[in-house]
Structures are given as C-alpha cells and as structure tokens.
Motif scaffolding. Sequence first.
Motif, PDB file in Angstrom:
ATOM      1  N   LEU A  20       0.805  -1.235   0.000  1.00 24.95           N
ATOM      2  CA  LEU A  20       0.000   0.000   0.000  1.00 24.95           C
ATOM      3  C   LEU A  20       0.828   1.271   0.000  1.00 24.95           C
TER       4      LEU A  20
ATOM      5  N   ALA B 102       5.417  -0.144   8.402  1.00 29.86           N
ATOM      6  CA  ALA B 102       4.717   1.132   8.612  1.00 29.86           C
ATOM      7  C   ALA B 102       4.142   1.206  10.017  1.00 29.86           C
TER       8      ALA B 102
ATOM      9  N   THR C   3       6.761   4.077  13.401  1.00 24.37           N
ATOM     10  CA  THR C   3       5.968   5.310  13.548  1.00 24.37           C
ATOM     11  C   THR C   3       5.345   5.391  14.945  1.00 24.37           C
TER      12      THR C   3
ATOM     13  N   LEU D 205       1.577  14.802  18.543  1.00 28.91           N
ATOM     14  CA  LEU D 205       1.692  14.525  17.104  1.00 28.91           C
ATOM     15  C   LEU D 205       1.760  15.819  16.285  1.00 28.91           C
TER      16      LEU D 205
ATOM     17  N   ILE E 107       4.987  18.417   7.011  1.00 27.55           N
ATOM     18  CA  ILE E 107       4.008  18.345   8.100  1.00 27.55           C
ATOM     19  C   ILE E 107       4.580  19.089   9.313  1.00 27.55           C
TER      20      ILE E 107
ATOM     21  N   PHE F  77      -1.410  12.275  10.161  1.00 32.95           N
ATOM     22  CA  PHE F  77      -1.641  11.031   9.416  1.00 32.95           C
ATOM     23  C   PHE F  77      -1.939  11.333   7.960  1.00 32.95           C
TER      24      PHE F  77
ATOM     25  N   CYS G 281      -3.284   7.807   6.243  1.00 29.44           N
ATOM     26  CA  CYS G 281      -2.769   6.619   6.928  1.00 29.44           C
ATOM     27  C   CYS G 281      -3.907   5.646   7.231  1.00 29.44           C
ATOM     28  N   ILE G 282      -3.766   4.434   6.709  1.00 26.41           N
ATOM     29  CA  ILE G 282      -4.822   3.432   6.930  1.00 26.41           C
ATOM     30  C   ILE G 282      -4.774   2.919   8.374  1.00 26.41           C
TER      31      ILE G 282
END
Length: 509
Positions: free
Chosen positions: A125, A316, A320, A375, A410, A447, A454-455
């Motif tokens: 992905l 992933a 993270t 975050l 970001i 995200f 982000c899934i």
Amino acid sequence: MESSWLEMRWARPFYLAFVFCLALALLQAVKLYLRRQRLLRDLRAFPAPPTHWFHGHQKIFQDDKMEKLEEIVEKYPRAFPCWIGPFEAFFFIYDPDYAKTFLSRTDPKSQYLYKFIVPCLGKGLLNLEGPKWFQHRRLLTPGFHFNILKTYVEVIAHSVNTMLDKWEKLCSTQNTSVEVYEHIALLALDTIMKCAFSQDSNCQINSTHDRYVKATLGIGRIIRNRVYSFWYHHDMIFKLSPKGHHFQKLIQEVHQYTEKMIQDRKKSFKAGEQQNNTQKRKYKDFLDIVLSAQAENGESFSDTDIRSEVNTFMAAGHETTASSLSWLLYCLARNPEHQDRCREEIKGILGDGSSITWDHLGEMSYTTMCIKETLRLIPAIPSISRKLSKPLTFPDGCSLPAGITVTLSIWGLHRNPAVWKNPKVFDPLRFSPENCDQRHPHAYLPFSAGPRNCIGQQFAMAELKVAIALILLRFKLTADPTRPHLFSSHIILKPKNGLYLNLKKLPEC
Ligand code: HEM
C-alpha cells in the motif's frame, strides 16, 4: 616495426572508446545543465532563502536541525523551492490551503526516499500506485474496522505490561535515568507481530533470540545508514558493498519467514482449521484478513501481494508508533502539570489498570488531547512527497508544471505561526472541541489526509492510548536534563541517540 603496428591496432579502439565516453559525459552534462535551467525557470516565481550554487539548501537539513526549517517557515509562510544540490529541487509547502489542493490529487509518490525501502517491503500500500493501489486499499480497509481493533486492546495491553515489568526491574522508587526508545521500539515490534500474524516472538525479553526480529532490526539500521551516506544512494555501489550484501541476506531471511508463515496459515485455512485457531486467539489477525480478502478475490490478490502487504504493515506500523510514543513520554515528562492531569483522568477511568477495554479509550479525552498535541509538535512522519503528474495550481493562483516534486512539510505546517498561535508551546487545549471547530481542516495532518491518508491511524491511536494509560499508572516521568534530545529526521522523526527519561516507580494504586 611490429610494435608500432600493434600500437596502431590498439590505439584506434582506445581513441574511439575515449571519444565515446567523452561524448556521453558531455551529453550527461548538457542534460543536467538543461535540467537546472528548467527547474530555475519553473520555480522562479517563488521567493526562496539564499542558496549555495552547489549545496543548494542542504545545510538547512544537515545535522537534523529541524528548528532551521521553522525560521524559513516564519519568513516564507506558504512555501519555498528547496534545492538539494545543483540539479534537484523540491517545492516545500506548509500552508493549509496549499496542503488541501496537494492532497486532493493522486500524483504518484516521489521515489527519493521510498526507493530505499522497496527492496525489503516489495510493492504494498505504501508504494503502490493507480488501480492496483486502489484495489489493495479497498480490500484491506475492513481490517481496520473498529470491531477488529477492539480485539487488539488486550493484546496491546499485554505487551505494554511486559515492558513495564522490565522497567520495574530497572528502577526503584528513586528517579532512574533510562533510555526508553529501545524498549518502546521492541514493544511496538512485539505488538505489531502479534496483531499482524499472531507471532509471540518474545522479542521484548530476548531481542537477539528471534531471527526474524534480529533481521527486521538489522534492516532498519542499514536503511538508516544508507539514507545518511550519500555514496550508498547509488544502487549499484550499495549492492556491491559489504553492507549491501548483508542487507540482501537479511531481506532473504525476512521474506523466507513471512513466506513460511503465509503458507502455513493457508494450509490451515484450506483444512478448515482456521476458525478454531481464530476462536482460540479471540481475535482475527491481519493475516486472517488478507487471506480472506484473497479467498474472496482469487487471482487479483497474489501470494506476492500478501507478502508485500504483511511486510508493509510490519514496517509502517512499528517505527511510527514507537517514535510517537517516545515523543509523547518526552512531552509529558517536560510538562508535569499535563502528565498529572492525564494520570488523574486515567485513574478515574481504569482504577488500578488491571483491565482496559476499547470503551475506556473513548473516555480518555484529556489524554487524547495530549497525544494529538504531541503529534502536532513532533509528527513522526515530518514530510511526504509527490511527483506532479500534471500541472498544479494553488488557490492563490500560483502554479507549478508537471514533473516537479512537491513536499508537504508536516513539521512546517504544524509549526507555522500563521496557522498556530505560539506554535512551539505544548498546549493540549488546542484540541478541545471548540478550538478544533475554528481551525482549518488541513492545519493538522499527522496522518496525512485525502485518498492516501494513513490506513493505520486508528490502530496507532489505540496503541498510544493503551500504552500511555498503563505507563502513567505505574511510573512518574521527568526529563533528564543531562541528556538533551536530538532529532534523527529521515523518513521517520526519531530520537537520534536514544531518549533518556527519569522514571520513578509509583506506589500501587
Ligand atoms: C503514530 C503513528 C503513525 C503515523 C504518524 C503515521 C503517518 C502516516 C502518514 C503521514 C502517511 C502518509 C504517507 C505518504 O503519503 O507518503 C501514512 C501512510 C500509511 N500508513 Fe501510517 N502512520 C502511523 C501508524 C501506522 C500504522 C500503525 C500502520 C499499520 C498498522 C500504518 C500503515 C500505513 C500505510 C499502509 C500507509 C499507506 C497508505 C496508502 O498509501 O494507502 N501507519 N501513515
């Protein structure tokens, strides 16, 4: 007489080869010159900080001084062209309106950093494009439904408690300085291995025992080293180097491991044992979900696809969350008033923490605000990049032609003073419902957003909440002033030389 005949015979091919190489070098030089001229022309409209003709703006990012980027954001509040050497430039953006336009498109990801991870992950992905990406995303999204995530809470809590038992052995009721990042990285790896394919590697207790864990950690180290060493950026040089050989061996080991796991699970799937296994575990792991997707979609989801997706989720999903949890502990250690308030909230919800459920996580409103603020202040993925497949026009009319690489910073967006008041201050109340309502929807993007967001974000948030709740019930955290933190900022924003915090065991509730 004879020797001059020989000389004549060899001199000609040598001469031709020399002229050929010279012509190739000249052609390459002309191509690079034209590339520079094209980039200069395309980016001329945008003001930029002074640049060195050879290094470009690389000095800004050297030594991982993220603060230098903040100075630029303050001076150029929407965007700036950032030169990486004389022939490469990225267009850096950090304005919410620019971000919205950029994220609503489906330009392919830039391969500048992804090319280092493709050999180990395959095409999953993270780095697929077009219809194949769309098909995988559609098949895998149900794996992150909250009914599935709910069942992971107990698994995560078990892994967190394993880490805290280790911490108890290291610390007494006195302040003890501990390098927490390594512990947290193993916690995150342990959790994702259990949730992704129900493997209990025991890696938190003995990280050198499990070959898969050892290989995974080794691959991470080599990729980081490669990103930092520009001479290893060239594929051929890297492949021929001893590091490159070692990398190949580790990748083979990881691939063999995942392959065997997939084949074993497929056999039990076919033999109809799967239902029994899943019932025994009480939760469906990621492998169950991808195999069901394959069973329903036959040819369109091959074994190689499954292997790539399993590797992608492992990669992933662990560094993270490990970085984000480390930065969360760091922010709460530096802001004891917020730490106390979170602990009070958690005690009120969980009591002694002997049981934690999905519903409890929804009640942790102040703790969630602290996670969100962490975050914002230190996003684990500091930037994402795309190569424009067609021209892009921003809402203010500025435009870029196809072919330019655009990087959404970001970090820059989250620290942009035009968007956030006092951006360097840790203030969880920014995320109170009233304050959120007033903000631009693209001001906060840890995200990312849009079709390629982000899934795993709900999974990550659940892991962060479970971990911080159980940590704060058992430990008080304070910053260690003798060991200042440094950022390591390639792909994932991690603590550079580990993260040292003073831990103090709290009396049992
Ligand atoms: C705090 C933790 C996390 C952060 C900050 C984060 C952040 C991000 C960001 C910014 C992207 C966009 C990347 C890009 O556009 O190039 C992304 C994509 C992705 N993330 Fe996460 N992530 C986190 C945790 C996870 C977890 C736990 C998983 C899996 C279990 C995961 C799986 C993925 C995948 C597969 C993609 C690619 C999605 C796609 O392109 O369709 N992430 N993540």
